[in-house]
Design a protein around this motif. Structure first.
Motif, PDB file in Angstrom:
ATOM      1  N   UNK A 127       0.806  -1.220   0.000  1.00  0.00           N
ATOM      2  CA  UNK A 127       0.000   0.000   0.000  1.00  0.00           C
ATOM      3  C   UNK A 127       0.845   1.279   0.000  1.00  0.00           C
ATOM      4  N   UNK A 128       2.167   1.146  -0.115  1.00  0.00           N
ATOM      5  CA  UNK A 128       3.039   2.318  -0.184  1.00  0.00           C
ATOM      6  C   UNK A 128       3.586   2.763   1.154  1.00  0.00           C
ATOM      7  N   UNK A 129       3.183   2.138   2.234  1.00  0.00           N
ATOM      8  CA  UNK A 129       3.690   2.527   3.549  1.00  0.00           C
ATOM      9  C   UNK A 129       5.088   1.989   3.768  1.00  0.00           C
ATOM     10  N   UNK A 130       5.847   2.706   4.563  1.00  0.00           N
ATOM     11  CA  UNK A 130       7.194   2.300   4.945  1.00  0.00           C
ATOM     12  C   UNK A 130       7.190   1.944   6.420  1.00  0.00           C
ATOM     13  N   UNK A 131       7.567   0.722   6.735  1.00  0.00           N
ATOM     14  CA  UNK A 131       7.676   0.278   8.127  1.00  0.00           C
ATOM     15  C   UNK A 131       9.158   0.319   8.483  1.00  0.00           C
ATOM     16  N   UNK A 132       9.479   0.928   9.610  1.00  0.00           N
ATOM     17  CA  UNK A 132      10.858   0.991  10.093  1.00  0.00           C
ATOM     18  C   UNK A 132      10.952   0.121  11.331  1.00  0.00           C
ATOM     19  N   UNK A 133      11.755  -0.934  11.237  1.00  0.00           N
ATOM     20  CA  UNK A 133      11.924  -1.862  12.350  1.00  0.00           C
ATOM     21  C   UNK A 133      13.301  -1.612  12.953  1.00  0.00           C
ATOM     22  N   UNK A 134      13.341  -1.182  14.203  1.00  0.00           N
ATOM     23  CA  UNK A 134      14.599  -0.953  14.907  1.00  0.00           C
ATOM     24  C   UNK A 134      15.097  -2.248  15.509  1.00  0.00           C
ATOM     25  N   UNK A 135      16.350  -2.581  15.265  1.00  0.00           N
ATOM     26  CA  UNK A 135      16.933  -3.808  15.778  1.00  0.00           C
ATOM     27  C   UNK A 135      17.774  -3.477  16.995  1.00  0.00           C
ATOM     28  N   UNK A 136      17.519  -4.149  18.098  1.00  0.00           N
ATOM     29  CA  UNK A 136      18.245  -3.905  19.334  1.00  0.00           C
ATOM     30  C   UNK A 136      17.308  -3.467  20.436  1.00  0.00           C
TER      31      UNK A 136
END
Length: 194
Positions: A136-145
């Protein structure tokens, strides 16, 4: 034809051909390929013409010298993947973000459900975030740590505990990723939507 041809970068000279194992007589394709800094080659293969996902997709690992090191059958259709350090980060058309061990090809954590098909993934050069582009064009940002280790560039974190893992999520809409299962203590994630 399901083969991977390796050539030199400078002159384009032929080095070798990799032929991932396949027991089916149907056409084998290579939709995705990733190479680690050490030269390990990860090949995603798919059997064309097969209607069910069972045994349709597989990952194959090769050494820098072209030796087949292992294979793993996948339950979903991989849309994008990259190798980061000792891990393979994969997104699927079924909406799962998966992290696998590079050498064993086993899942390192339970897949994260994103609810929508994943079109592309990327890992930042500091290995601190995974960027996930959805259908759908969304950007998910997954932080590692751990949340304290994630740089404070995303404000207003929402914290909740899942088992022994701490997850922080920044939400711009009422839709948030569906979190299932418990994470291994090695991985703790923070998520933000843009």
């Amino acid at each position: 034809d399901g083969t991977v041809i390796i050539r030199t970068i400078r002159k384009g000279q032929y080095m070798r051909t990799l032929r991932p194992p396949c027991e089916s007589s149907l056409l084998l394709t290579v939709p995705n390929l990733a190479v680690s800094w050490e030269g390990h080659i990860v090949v995603h293969t798919s059997i064309e013409g097969k209607t069910t996902l069972k045994d349709k997709n597989a990952l194959h690992l090769y050494s820098v010298n072209g030796k087949h090191l292992g294979s793993e059958t996948l339950k979903e259709e991989v849309s994008d993947m990259c190798v980061t350090g000792e891990y393979i980060v994969m997104g699927s058309l079924q909406g799962f973000l998966s992290i696998r061990d590079l050498y064993s090809l086993n899942l390192s954590i339970s897949p994260l459900a994103m609810r929508l098909p994943i079109h592309c993934i990327s890992v930042t050069k500091e290995y601190s975030h995974i960027l996930v582009g959805l259908e759908d064009g969304k950007l998910i940002i997954v932080g590692v740590g751990k949340p304290a280790e994630v740089k404070p560039t995303i404000k207003n974190f929402f914290y909740r505990t899942v088992g022994s893992s701490l997850i922080s999520a920044f939400q711009l809409s009422k839709r948030s990723p569906l979190w299932q299962g418990k994470f291994k203590s090695k991985f703790q994630f923070s998520v933000g939507k843009k």
